[in-house]
Write an enzyme that holds these catalytic residues in place. Structure first.
Site, PDB file in Angstrom:
ATOM      1  N   GLY A  11       0.794  -1.230   0.000  1.00  0.00           N
ATOM      2  CA  GLY A  11       0.000   0.000   0.000  1.00  0.00           C
ATOM      3  C   GLY A  11       0.823   1.275   0.000  1.00  0.00           C
ATOM      4  O   GLY A  11       0.329   2.335   0.412  1.00  0.00           O
ATOM      5  N   SER A  12       2.055   1.224  -0.513  1.00  0.00           N
ATOM      6  CA  SER A  12       2.857   2.464  -0.521  1.00  0.00           C
ATOM      7  C   SER A  12       2.265   3.503  -1.483  1.00  0.00           C
ATOM      8  O   SER A  12       2.351   4.708  -1.226  1.00  0.00           O
ATOM      9  CB  SER A  12       4.319   2.174  -0.858  1.00  0.00           C
ATOM     10  OG  SER A  12       4.464   1.747  -2.187  1.00  0.00           O
ATOM     11  N   ASN A  13       1.635   3.049  -2.566  1.00  0.00           N
ATOM     12  CA  ASN A  13       0.981   4.008  -3.473  1.00  0.00           C
ATOM     13  C   ASN A  13      -0.279   4.602  -2.836  1.00  0.00           C
ATOM     14  O   ASN A  13      -0.570   5.782  -3.039  1.00  0.00           O
ATOM     15  CB  ASN A  13       0.650   3.345  -4.816  1.00  0.00           C
ATOM     16  CG  ASN A  13       1.867   3.282  -5.715  1.00  0.00           C
ATOM     17  OD1 ASN A  13       2.267   4.290  -6.302  1.00  0.00           O
ATOM     18  ND2 ASN A  13       2.488   2.112  -5.798  1.00  0.00           N
ATOM     19  N   ARG A  65     -15.085 -14.912 -11.031  1.00  0.00           N
ATOM     20  CA  ARG A  65     -14.603 -13.525 -11.174  1.00  0.00           C
ATOM     21  C   ARG A  65     -15.783 -12.548 -11.155  1.00  0.00           C
ATOM     22  O   ARG A  65     -15.705 -11.459 -10.597  1.00  0.00           O
ATOM     23  CB  ARG A  65     -13.821 -13.395 -12.493  1.00  0.00           C
ATOM     24  CG  ARG A  65     -13.141 -12.068 -12.685  1.00  0.00           C
ATOM     25  CD  ARG A  65     -12.316 -12.025 -13.962  1.00  0.00           C
ATOM     26  NE  ARG A  65     -11.409 -13.145 -14.098  1.00  0.00           N
ATOM     27  CZ  ARG A  65     -10.277 -13.293 -13.420  1.00  0.00           C
ATOM     28  NH1 ARG A  65      -9.900 -12.384 -12.560  1.00  0.00           N
ATOM     29  NH2 ARG A  65      -9.520 -14.355 -13.596  1.00  0.00           N
ATOM     30  N   ARG A  91      -5.877  -8.595  -8.539  1.00  0.00           N
ATOM     31  CA  ARG A  91      -6.967  -9.364  -9.147  1.00  0.00           C
ATOM     32  C   ARG A  91      -7.499  -8.634 -10.371  1.00  0.00           C
ATOM     33  O   ARG A  91      -7.532  -7.401 -10.397  1.00  0.00           O
ATOM     34  CB  ARG A  91      -8.126  -9.534  -8.155  1.00  0.00           C
ATOM     35  CG  ARG A  91      -7.728 -10.185  -6.859  1.00  0.00           C
ATOM     36  CD  ARG A  91      -7.422 -11.649  -7.062  1.00  0.00           C
ATOM     37  NE  ARG A  91      -6.954 -12.267  -5.824  1.00  0.00           N
ATOM     38  CZ  ARG A  91      -6.556 -13.518  -5.733  1.00  0.00           C
ATOM     39  NH1 ARG A  91      -6.530 -14.293  -6.807  1.00  0.00           N
ATOM     40  NH2 ARG A  91      -6.141 -14.011  -4.589  1.00  0.00           N
ATOM     41  N   LEU A  93     -10.604  -7.597 -12.552  1.00  0.00           N
ATOM     42  CA  LEU A  93     -12.046  -7.426 -12.367  1.00  0.00           C
ATOM     43  C   LEU A  93     -12.764  -7.698 -13.687  1.00  0.00           C
ATOM     44  O   LEU A  93     -12.207  -7.475 -14.764  1.00  0.00           O
ATOM     45  CB  LEU A  93     -12.338  -6.001 -11.886  1.00  0.00           C
ATOM     46  CG  LEU A  93     -11.746  -5.662 -10.514  1.00  0.00           C
ATOM     47  CD1 LEU A  93     -11.911  -4.178 -10.221  1.00  0.00           C
ATOM     48  CD2 LEU A  93     -12.376  -6.509  -9.410  1.00  0.00           C
ATOM     49  N   ASN A 105      -5.283   2.557 -13.048  1.00  0.00           N
ATOM     50  CA  ASN A 105      -4.328   1.564 -12.542  1.00  0.00           C
ATOM     51  C   ASN A 105      -2.912   2.085 -12.753  1.00  0.00           C
ATOM     52  O   ASN A 105      -2.664   2.896 -13.653  1.00  0.00           O
ATOM     53  CB  ASN A 105      -4.482   0.242 -13.292  1.00  0.00           C
ATOM     54  CG  ASN A 105      -3.573  -0.846 -12.747  1.00  0.00           C
ATOM     55  OD1 ASN A 105      -3.414  -0.988 -11.535  1.00  0.00           O
ATOM     56  ND2 ASN A 105      -2.946  -1.615 -13.627  1.00  0.00           N
ATOM     57  N   HIS A 107       1.054   0.607 -13.297  1.00  0.00           N
ATOM     58  CA  HIS A 107       1.751  -0.615 -13.676  1.00  0.00           C
ATOM     59  C   HIS A 107       3.255  -0.329 -13.717  1.00  0.00           C
ATOM     60  O   HIS A 107       3.670   0.663 -14.319  1.00  0.00           O
ATOM     61  CB  HIS A 107       1.247  -1.086 -15.046  1.00  0.00           C
ATOM     62  CG  HIS A 107       1.885  -2.347 -15.503  1.00  0.00           C
ATOM     63  ND1 HIS A 107       1.743  -3.539 -14.810  1.00  0.00           N
ATOM     64  CD2 HIS A 107       2.687  -2.618 -16.563  1.00  0.00           C
ATOM     65  CE1 HIS A 107       2.433  -4.474 -15.423  1.00  0.00           C
ATOM     66  NE2 HIS A 107       3.013  -3.954 -16.483  1.00  0.00           N
TER      67      HIS A 107
HETATM   68  C1  GRF Z   1       3.404  -1.041  -7.579  1.00  0.00           C
HETATM   69  O1  GRF Z   1       4.699  -1.156  -8.081  1.00  0.00           O
HETATM   70  C2  GRF Z   1       2.383  -0.982  -8.682  1.00  0.00           C
HETATM   71  O2  GRF Z   1       2.871  -0.442  -9.872  1.00  0.00           O
HETATM   72  C3  GRF Z   1       2.061  -2.438  -8.911  1.00  0.00           C
HETATM   73  O3  GRF Z   1       2.096  -3.024  -7.643  1.00  0.00           O
HETATM   74  C4  GRF Z   1       2.978  -2.277  -6.802  1.00  0.00           C
HETATM   75  C5  GRF Z   1       2.194  -1.946  -5.552  1.00  0.00           C
HETATM   76  O4  GRF Z   1       3.010  -1.424  -4.555  1.00  0.00           O
HETATM   77  N1  GRF Z   1       0.797  -2.573  -9.596  1.00  0.00           N
HETATM   78  P1  GRF Z   1       2.366  -0.822  -3.232  1.00  0.00           P
HETATM   79  O5  GRF Z   1       1.455  -1.884  -2.634  1.00  0.00           O
HETATM   80  O6  GRF Z   1       1.613   0.409  -3.620  1.00  0.00           O
HETATM   81  O7  GRF Z   1       3.526  -0.531  -2.342  1.00  0.00           O
END
Ligand code: GRF
Length: 201
Positions: A11-13, A65, A91, A93, A105, A107
């Site tokens: 969950g760092s993002n 799903r 996952r 969706l 999203n 990536h």
């Molecule tokens: C990130 O690198 C994102 O691009 C990918 O999964 C990772 C999630 O990292 N989809 P975090 O859980 O937000 O730390």
């Protein structure tokens, strides 16, 4: 704009978004909930620490799903979402989610290269010299929808998947909140696969 963030991991993002929203009164986004697909996702603790409602929708509790997606959509509606933000959500969706909400999203590669769950490892093993970050709208396919923003990250000769992902995450933590803010302010226009940015007011 009221957003629900979907997480599976650290969950760092999510944290970067919560911090950005808190530090900018003009951000235009309220994180009204966090949904995880399992109860030990680190993002849940970050949400609780920030006073954000959480919900766990377990993949294994659903027969298909479509059922799983239905539970996510119902949960996000109950939390008051206008849009979904995928932040390390592992996952895929089904169509119902895409037809109910705009979904973003992030990536950890330069799409269309290296879609899927192991993008950092695959880019490194392939020997690319530059990889990066892609933020895109979600469609029915994996890591495929219209690209909103990309930023390159160079691969260093001694990189491991961990060291490379760490530098990628640094970019993600700046880029994703910036894109979400622009999205909330109505600055993104999609025409087919192409996303156009309108200048900030
Ligand atoms: C990130 O690198 C994102 O691009 C990918 O999964 C990772 C999630 O990292 N989809 P975090 O859980 O937000 O730390």
């Amino acid at each position: 704009m009221r957003v629900v963030v979907l997480v599976s991991g650290a969950g760092s993002n999510l944290q970067a978004l919560l911090d950005a929203v808190r530090s900018d009164p003009d951000f235009g986004v309220e994180v009204v909930g966090v949904i995880a697909d399992h109860s030990d996702a680190g993002g849940l603790q970050r949400a609780e620490a920030a006073g954000v409602d959480t919900l766990v929708v377990r993949w294994g509790d659903h027969a298909s799903r479509e059922d799983f997606t239905g539970a996510i959509v119902a949960g996000a509606k109950a939390l008051g979402a206008d849009a979904l933000i995928l932040a390390g959500f592992m996952r895929v969706l089904s169509r119902e989610a895409v037809s109910t909400f705009p979904i973003l999203n992030i990536h950890p590669a330069l799409s269309p290269a290296f879609p899927g769950a192991n993008a950092v490892e695959e880019a490194l093993a392939y020997g690319v010299k530059t990889t990066g970050v892609t933020v895109h709208f979600v469609d029915e396919f994996v890591d495929h929808g219209p690209i909103i923003a990309q930023e390159a990250v160079d691969v260093e000769p001694d990189d491991t998947p961990q060291s490379l992902h760490e530098r990628i995450r640094k970019v993600e933590h700046r880029l994703y909140p910036e894109v979400i803010r622009a999205f909330a302010k109505g600055r993104l226009r999609v025409d087919g696969r192409v996303v156009y940015w309108r200048a900030d007011d």
